[in-house]
Design a protein around this motif. Sequence first.
Motif, PDB file in Angstrom:
ATOM      1  N   ARG A 180       0.855  -1.197   0.000  1.00 35.36           N
ATOM      2  CA  ARG A 180       0.000   0.000   0.000  1.00 35.36           C
ATOM      3  C   ARG A 180       0.886   1.240   0.000  1.00 35.36           C
ATOM      4  N   PRO A 181       1.015   1.907  -1.150  1.00 32.59           N
ATOM      5  CA  PRO A 181       1.844   3.117  -1.196  1.00 32.59           C
ATOM      6  C   PRO A 181       1.225   4.222  -0.350  1.00 32.59           C
ATOM      7  N   ASP A 182       2.088   5.059   0.226  1.00 34.76           N
ATOM      8  CA  ASP A 182       1.561   6.123   1.074  1.00 34.76           C
ATOM      9  C   ASP A 182       1.876   7.522   0.561  1.00 34.76           C
ATOM     10  N   GLU A 183       2.584   7.625  -0.555  1.00 35.53           N
ATOM     11  CA  GLU A 183       2.869   8.952  -1.086  1.00 35.53           C
ATOM     12  C   GLU A 183       1.647   9.487  -1.840  1.00 35.53           C
ATOM     13  N   PRO A 184       1.475  10.802  -1.855  1.00 35.86           N
ATOM     14  CA  PRO A 184       0.313  11.368  -2.550  1.00 35.86           C
ATOM     15  C   PRO A 184       0.416  11.195  -4.061  1.00 35.86           C
ATOM     16  N   VAL A 185      -0.747  11.218  -4.698  1.00 29.88           N
ATOM     17  CA  VAL A 185      -0.816  11.132  -6.154  1.00 29.88           C
ATOM     18  C   VAL A 185      -1.211  12.517  -6.646  1.00 29.88           C
TER      19      VAL A 185
END
Length: 170
Positions: free
Chosen positions: A146-151
């Motif tokens: 689960r990536p946590d950086e913003p898109v």
Amino acid sequence: MTVLIAVRHGESAANVDPAVLTSVLDGRRDDADIPLTPRGRRQCVRLGRELLGLDPVERVLCSPYRRCRETVRIAADEFARAGRALPAVEYEDGLRDRDVVSGERPAEVALRVGRVLGGLDERRVVLFVVHDAVVLTLRQLVEGVRPDEPVENASITRLTVANPTFGQGS
């Protein structure tokens, strides 16, 4: 091999005006009808030009929400200016934004996005025009974390899948 090119829609009114987001959360406005801002439309022109330099798109799947429909239309206009065309756009309800009003959980988003992925053909280049929650979910399903950086708005995420088995139990 399947290539997924996931783009987030351009900047929308809800991205810049807290009152618009509040009106969605309290039920006075339909999230599906939030438009792009003028800046968002300019971002989509740039996005269309960037997409021209990537793998030739064989299929386009798009959220039915207005901001995504506007994004893909503007990108398609850039393709037309370059003498190229995007394939016909297929609107997929399973790619809609996370429903925060009803309390939709990320796991529920993953189930519906997984169903869309389960219908993909192998060895295709598929453009997804979607929301940040869906881009993150695609990354989770493909990369297993689960990536946590913003898109960012109008950003491109390219994912390569050697053996697509999405939604098929593996």
